[in-house]
Scaffold this motif. Structure first.
Motif, PDB file in Angstrom:
ATOM      1  N   UNK A 131      -6.332   3.992 -11.823  1.00  0.00           N
ATOM      2  CA  UNK A 131      -6.631   5.746 -11.889  1.00  0.00           C
ATOM      3  C   UNK A 131      -6.355   5.848 -10.258  1.00  0.00           C
ATOM      4  N   UNK A 132      -5.715   6.829  -9.877  1.00  0.00           N
ATOM      5  CA  UNK A 132      -5.316   7.354  -8.499  1.00  0.00           C
ATOM      6  C   UNK A 132      -5.811   8.751  -8.407  1.00  0.00           C
ATOM      7  N   UNK A 133      -6.682   8.925  -7.544  1.00  0.00           N
ATOM      8  CA  UNK A 133      -7.208  10.270  -7.264  1.00  0.00           C
ATOM      9  C   UNK A 133      -6.235  10.887  -6.301  1.00  0.00           C
ATOM     10  N   UNK A 134      -6.434  12.216  -5.914  1.00  0.00           N
ATOM     11  CA  UNK A 134      -5.930  12.992  -5.051  1.00  0.00           C
ATOM     12  C   UNK A 134      -5.775  12.571  -3.651  1.00  0.00           C
ATOM     13  N   UNK A 135      -4.701  12.023  -2.873  1.00  0.00           N
ATOM     14  CA  UNK A 135      -4.755  11.673  -1.642  1.00  0.00           C
ATOM     15  C   UNK A 135      -4.989  10.209  -1.484  1.00  0.00           C
ATOM     16  N   UNK A 136      -5.159   9.437  -2.707  1.00  0.00           N
ATOM     17  CA  UNK A 136      -5.390   7.921  -2.492  1.00  0.00           C
ATOM     18  C   UNK A 136      -4.249   7.349  -2.593  1.00  0.00           C
ATOM     19  N   UNK A 137      -4.308   5.989  -2.197  1.00  0.00           N
ATOM     20  CA  UNK A 137      -3.226   5.054  -2.088  1.00  0.00           C
ATOM     21  C   UNK A 137      -3.175   3.944  -3.300  1.00  0.00           C
ATOM     22  N   UNK A 158       0.925  -1.268  -0.066  1.00  0.00           N
ATOM     23  CA  UNK A 158       0.089   0.045   0.112  1.00  0.00           C
ATOM     24  C   UNK A 158       0.988   1.347   0.009  1.00  0.00           C
ATOM     25  N   UNK A 159       1.006   2.053  -1.154  1.00  0.00           N
ATOM     26  CA  UNK A 159       1.832   3.138  -1.190  1.00  0.00           C
ATOM     27  C   UNK A 159       1.092   4.261  -1.332  1.00  0.00           C
ATOM     28  N   UNK A 160       1.301   5.354  -0.361  1.00  0.00           N
ATOM     29  CA  UNK A 160       0.498   6.541  -0.400  1.00  0.00           C
ATOM     30  C   UNK A 160       1.539   7.699  -0.498  1.00  0.00           C
ATOM     31  N   UNK A 161       2.875   7.413   0.005  1.00  0.00           N
ATOM     32  CA  UNK A 161       3.855   8.450   0.205  1.00  0.00           C
ATOM     33  C   UNK A 161       4.264   8.889  -1.334  1.00  0.00           C
ATOM     34  N   UNK A 162       4.319  10.230  -1.600  1.00  0.00           N
ATOM     35  CA  UNK A 162       4.551  10.781  -2.781  1.00  0.00           C
ATOM     36  C   UNK A 162       3.960  10.460  -4.081  1.00  0.00           C
ATOM     37  N   UNK A 163       2.782   9.752  -3.698  1.00  0.00           N
ATOM     38  CA  UNK A 163       2.164   9.232  -5.023  1.00  0.00           C
ATOM     39  C   UNK A 163       1.110  10.401  -5.732  1.00  0.00           C
ATOM     40  N   UNK A 164       1.497  10.647  -6.950  1.00  0.00           N
ATOM     41  CA  UNK A 164       0.794  11.398  -7.575  1.00  0.00           C
ATOM     42  C   UNK A 164      -0.445  11.063  -8.349  1.00  0.00           C
ATOM     43  N   UNK A 165      -1.441  11.686  -8.353  1.00  0.00           N
ATOM     44  CA  UNK A 165      -2.772  11.482  -8.632  1.00  0.00           C
ATOM     45  C   UNK A 165      -2.524  11.270 -10.431  1.00  0.00           C
ATOM     46  N   UNK A 166      -3.154  10.238 -10.952  1.00  0.00           N
ATOM     47  CA  UNK A 166      -3.141  10.330 -12.482  1.00  0.00           C
ATOM     48  C   UNK A 166      -3.260   8.730 -12.746  1.00  0.00           C
ATOM     49  N   UNK A 167      -3.500   8.445 -14.022  1.00  0.00           N
ATOM     50  CA  UNK A 167      -3.761   7.007 -14.679  1.00  0.00           C
ATOM     51  C   UNK A 167      -2.234   6.352 -14.768  1.00  0.00           C
ATOM     52  N   UNK A 168      -1.978   5.368 -13.929  1.00  0.00           N
ATOM     53  CA  UNK A 168      -0.853   4.838 -13.759  1.00  0.00           C
ATOM     54  C   UNK A 168      -0.745   3.343 -14.732  1.00  0.00           C
ATOM     55  N   UNK A 169      -0.149   3.003 -15.260  1.00  0.00           N
ATOM     56  CA  UNK A 169       0.081   1.786 -16.095  1.00  0.00           C
ATOM     57  C   UNK A 169       1.180   0.835 -15.591  1.00  0.00           C
ATOM     58  N   UNK A 170       0.436  -0.481 -15.407  1.00  0.00           N
ATOM     59  CA  UNK A 170       1.562  -1.462 -15.014  1.00  0.00           C
ATOM     60  C   UNK A 170       2.388  -1.957 -16.017  1.00  0.00           C
ATOM     61  N   UNK A 171       3.726  -1.948 -15.941  1.00  0.00           N
ATOM     62  CA  UNK A 171       4.462  -2.325 -16.772  1.00  0.00           C
ATOM     63  C   UNK A 171       4.370  -3.839 -17.369  1.00  0.00           C
ATOM     64  N   UNK A 172       3.924  -4.684 -16.534  1.00  0.00           N
ATOM     65  CA  UNK A 172       3.657  -6.068 -16.744  1.00  0.00           C
ATOM     66  C   UNK A 172       2.042  -6.286 -16.667  1.00  0.00           C
ATOM     67  N   UNK A 173       1.247  -6.525 -17.865  1.00  0.00           N
ATOM     68  CA  UNK A 173       0.000  -6.658 -17.875  1.00  0.00           C
ATOM     69  C   UNK A 173      -0.598  -5.513 -18.471  1.00  0.00           C
ATOM     70  N   UNK A 174      -0.095  -4.309 -18.577  1.00  0.00           N
ATOM     71  CA  UNK A 174      -0.691  -3.198 -19.104  1.00  0.00           C
ATOM     72  C   UNK A 174      -1.845  -2.692 -18.534  1.00  0.00           C
ATOM     73  N   UNK A 175      -2.319  -3.404 -17.371  1.00  0.00           N
ATOM     74  CA  UNK A 175      -3.493  -2.842 -16.762  1.00  0.00           C
ATOM     75  C   UNK A 175      -3.336  -1.267 -16.106  1.00  0.00           C
ATOM     76  N   UNK A 176      -4.339  -0.588 -16.362  1.00  0.00           N
ATOM     77  CA  UNK A 176      -4.524   0.932 -15.845  1.00  0.00           C
ATOM     78  C   UNK A 176      -5.011   1.048 -14.389  1.00  0.00           C
TER      79      UNK A 176
END
Length: 562
Positions: free
Chosen positions: A518-524, A498-516
């Protein structure tokens, strides 16, 4: 002015330009290094021990019929049942390397480091102490198969080329496969030079394109007379390493010799240089050597071998005033063996050896990271240990180097004269793709190959504890912006993150598998990483999160880039 100072000045000027204005400030630069070579993971081969592509250049009759001097296929006596080691030539050559360039590139590498290519003696050495199984610093009975016993630094050793395939053709062929060439060079010593029962051809001799310029004459160093004998002037009259000649770096003619010799090989396509035994030669030599070569090849990347586990002892080579030569990261290597070897130590053991801020190195991101090589025991680890080690090397700071065969755990745990440099061969290359270490290496190496953040980005650690590691790599320069979040699990069971520190909001893409995700502001970000697994999440966007930006600003301000 350093790149860091320029970046800091740009920030100040940007602040002045936007004071009292509503115009947005330009994006800050965030990077660990801008060195182009950092994009290329390196595959290291002892050329004679990789693949024999051309049996016609084996020189099997060289050294004559005398068992003491013949040079091809010299097994070390005393090997336990099922074990072997060899100190003669075994046939690996340029053709064997080029034939397998596709194999190397397919794994995700961008460069090949090969052992020295210059002419070596034609016989086995008859002086020194006899090589024994598992022994060290023993040379009697050994040949120059490894290339480090240079005799004529202007000529190729005859065991390596084939018709139509000299060094220039090799580098051109590797480039066609997308591979740079890292050439191993020596300036500290020539061949073994004394203690022979009878003086042997080439041993202790140095030639310039066939012309004799120095000869140790089988004399012990203290009996050399550089003041009166012209053939002794390349040598110091003091012993250094075993029976190797101790070259006199204070002689301007020696500097000229090596600048000319290695300029020749650069002109034939070498892209970077690895410097052997760099700590055995004083800093002023390297400062002059580096300046001379970079006058011919601006930006030439070089890294040296200073076999020392203390960072403060090897870091000075990286400083601009000493030539600005990077080094192999021996201090980190020591901890990698602890963490990924049979002992499976805590990830926390790596933290203090990263030197991400205020460390002794000019730039820790330009260090060559590795876990074994030809001069030390190979990594003693399970398949899973190799997989975990590669997951670290290809995601953490530094430029990864993999020793030939480690992609299949070849000769794991074996030191020199106990199998470390054994012949690999085409059959093992062909079978390599089916090995689990190879498959996992290829998987993560290709991610690094395609990620500017993993190649050059700043590293911000979130967690290095037990069997888990989590850290960011951030690269923001020019038109490129990428944030990578790396999650590593070297445990035997799946691990939750569970990572919250320094986590920027946005659509993160998994390098393995390609799943996206979506991280909102303040989410983990929540993820489960398989046993001995890795996941890399990528966000292709500029840094906008204030907490992340502040941490990166501190990292840029405290990174040492002399």
């Amino acid at each position: 002015m350093s790149r860091l100072a320029l970046a800091a000045l740009a920030l100040v000027l940007a602040g002045c330009a936007t004071a009292g204005s509503s115009a947005p400030a330009p994006a800050r630069d965030y990077y660990g290094t801008l060195e182009p070579m950092a994009a290329d993971a390196v595959y290291f081969v002892v050329t004679d021990r990789f693949v024999n592509g051309d049996p016609n250049n084996d020189q099997r009759e060289q050294g004559g019929p005398d068992p003491a001097t013949r040079s091809f296929d010299r097994p070390v006596a005393g090997a336990p049942a099922g074990e072997s080691d060899n100190i003669g030539y075994l046939g690996g050559d340029f053709k064997g390397l080029l034939d397998n360039a596709g194999y190397i590139r397919d794994m995700g590498f961008g460069a090949v480091w090969l052992t020295p290519i210059v002419d070596n003696p034609d016989q086995a050495f008859t002086g020194g102490e006899a090589v024994t199984w598992g022994g060290a610093f023993q040379d009697r009975g050994k040949t120059g198969y490894h290339g480090y016993w240079g005799v004529d630094f202007f000529r190729l050793d005859e065991h390596l080329p084939s018709p139509g395939l000299d060094f220039a053709a090799l580098t051109a062929g590797l480039k066609r496969h997308g591979l740079k060439t890292v050439l191993d060079i020596v300036a500290n010593h020539g061949s073994p030079s004394f203690t022979m029962p009878q003086d042997q051809p080439k041993y202790g001799e140095i030639y310039r394109d066939g012309v004799l310029v120095a000869d140790h004459q089988n004399l012990p160093p203290e009996r050399l007379d550089p003041q009166r004998e012209p053939l002794h002037r390349f040598f110091r009259p003091q012993k250094d390493l075993v029976q190797l000649s101790n070259l006199d770096d204070s002689n301007p003619a020696l500097l000229e010799y090596f600048v000319d010799a290695y300029s020749q090989w650069l002109d034939q396509g070498a892209d970077a240089l690895r410097i052997d035994t760099i700590r055995h030669v004083p800093m002023p030599f390297w400062r002059s050597f580096a300046a001379r070569l970079r006058a011919k090849r601006p930006g030439l990347f070089m890294f040296g071998e200073a076999f020392d586990y203390k960072a403060e002892n090897i870091a000075p080579f990286t400083w601009a005033e000493n030539g600005g030569v990077s080094v192999l990261d021996f201090p980190l290597k020591e901890r990698l063996a602890e963490v990924f070897g049979r002992g499976r130590a805590d990830y926390a053991r790596l933290d203090e050896r990263l030197y991400l801020q205020d460390g002794p190195y000019a730039n820790p991101y330009e260090l060559m990271t590795f876990y074994d090589n030809h001069d030390m025991a190979r990594l003693d680890a399970s398949d899973e240990g190799f997989i975990d080690a590669n997951h670290w090397l290809f995601t953490a700071r530094g430029i990864p180097v993999i020793y030939y065969g480690s992609e299949t755990g070849f000769q794991r745990g074996r030191a020199e004269h106990a199998g470390n440099r054994n012949y690999y061969g085409q059959a093992r290359v062909d079978a390599g793709a089916a090995h689990p270490i190879h498959a996992a290496l290829k998987r993560i190496a290709r991610v690094r190959r395609d990620s500017p953040a993993l190649q050059r980005g700043l590293q911000l650690n979130v967690l290095l504890q037990g069997d888990r590691a989590a850290f960011y790599r951030v690269y923001q320069h020019g038109d490129t912006a990428q944030i990578a979040l790396v999650l590593l699990n070297k445990g035997d069971a799946p691990a939750d993150f569970v990572v919250a520190q320094y986590l920027q909001a946005g659509t993160w893409r998994a390098a393995f598998g390609g799943a996206e995700t979506v991280i909102g502001k303040g989410e983990s970000l929540r993820a489960q990483v398989p046993a001995h697994g890795v996941q890399v999440y990528l966000l292709d966007a500029p840094v906008r999160d204030p907490g992340l930006a502040a941490a990166l600003d501190r990292a840029m301000a405290h990174a040492r880039r002399r």
